[in-house]
Write an enzyme that holds these catalytic residues in place. Sequence first.
Site, PDB file in Angstrom:
ATOM      1  N   CYS A 239       0.870  -1.194   0.000  1.00 30.90           N
ATOM      2  CA  CYS A 239       0.000   0.000   0.000  1.00 30.90           C
ATOM      3  C   CYS A 239       0.893   1.226   0.000  1.00 30.90           C
ATOM      4  O   CYS A 239       1.938   1.234  -0.644  1.00 30.90           O
ATOM      5  CB  CYS A 239      -0.951  -0.018   1.201  1.00 30.90           C
ATOM      6  SG  CYS A 239      -0.101  -0.017   2.801  1.00 30.90           S
ATOM      7  N   GLY A 240       0.523   2.273   0.721  1.00 29.99           N
ATOM      8  CA  GLY A 240       1.354   3.472   0.785  1.00 29.99           C
ATOM      9  C   GLY A 240       2.480   3.356   1.795  1.00 29.99           C
ATOM     10  O   GLY A 240       3.644   3.590   1.481  1.00 29.99           O
TER      11      GLY A 240
END
Length: 283
Positions: A239-240
Site C-alpha cells: 500500500c502506501g
Amino acid sequence: MADKSPFVVSADWLQERLGQPGLSILDASWYLPAQNRDAKAEYEATHIPGAIFFDHEEMSDPDSSLPHTLLNPEAFAAAISSMGITNDDTIVVYDGPGMTTSPRVWWMLRTYGAKNVSILDGGFDNWKNAGRPVTDEVTKIAPSAFVPNFEASKVASFTKMRDIVESKSRQIADARSAGRFKGVDPEPRAGLRSGHMPGARSVPASSLADNGYLKDISGLRKVFDDAGVDLSSPVVTSCGSGITAAVITLALESVGHKDNVLYDGSWSEWGASKDTPVVAGEA
C-alpha cells in the site's frame, strides 16, 4: 454468521463482554493529515470502556526513514507489555471508520505472537452512532508480559520485494486507491513517483468493506476474482506505508489464503527509490 470472516467480531459480541478478565481492547485509529482527524485527541475524548490507545507513530521503528516500519520484536513486546496485554489475551482492535488501520495492528500482533486477535466490525464511528457505551475515563493498566514470537516469514523486505517483482514468484496486491495505482492521482507523501509495481493488481482497501464492515466471504472472493488475484497462488500485499496493505491480508486470511506476506516498506520505499521499476496506467 458462517459467511463472515472468523477474524471480526460484532458490536453486540464486544458489548456483551466489556469488563471481562482477559479481554484487551485497542483503539488503533490513525489518520492522514488531509482527513483532519486527531486520533489521540478523539480517543482521550471518547472511547470504548477499557480501550487502550495504540499509537502507530510510537509503535514504529524510530531509526527508519520510512513511516510505520515494524519495531524489532523485543521493542514491540515491551510496548505491548506496558499496555497490559499478554499473548493469551482475547484482543479486539478497532479504528474510527472501521477496516482502515485496525487490520494493521491485527496483523502486527499476530505476526509477533498474539494468539487470539479480532477486529471490531463496523469500527468506533458506527459503535458511537448506535449509542453503545463510551467513556473518557483513563483505562487502568496492569503491566504484563508479552513474549515475542516473531514470524519473520510474513514480512517482505525491500530486497525480497525486488526479487518478487523480478521473478514473479508472488502476485502483488496493492491496497492504494485506483487513482494512485494508475498514477493519475498524486501520492500523499512528497518525493514519491506515481504508478505501481510491474505485475501488481489493484485491490483498493476500500473495496473490501462497506461502511466499515468487512464484506462477507463470498464478497471478498469476488473482489479478488474481479482484480485478477488467484487465491490458489502466493500473494504479497502492499500500500502506501504498510498500513492498509493489512486490509488485504485480513481479507486473504478470511477466505482461507495462508501463503501471504506484507511488504512493510510499501510505496513509501518503492516509489522513493530511483532505480525500482514503476508502471503507470492499468496493470
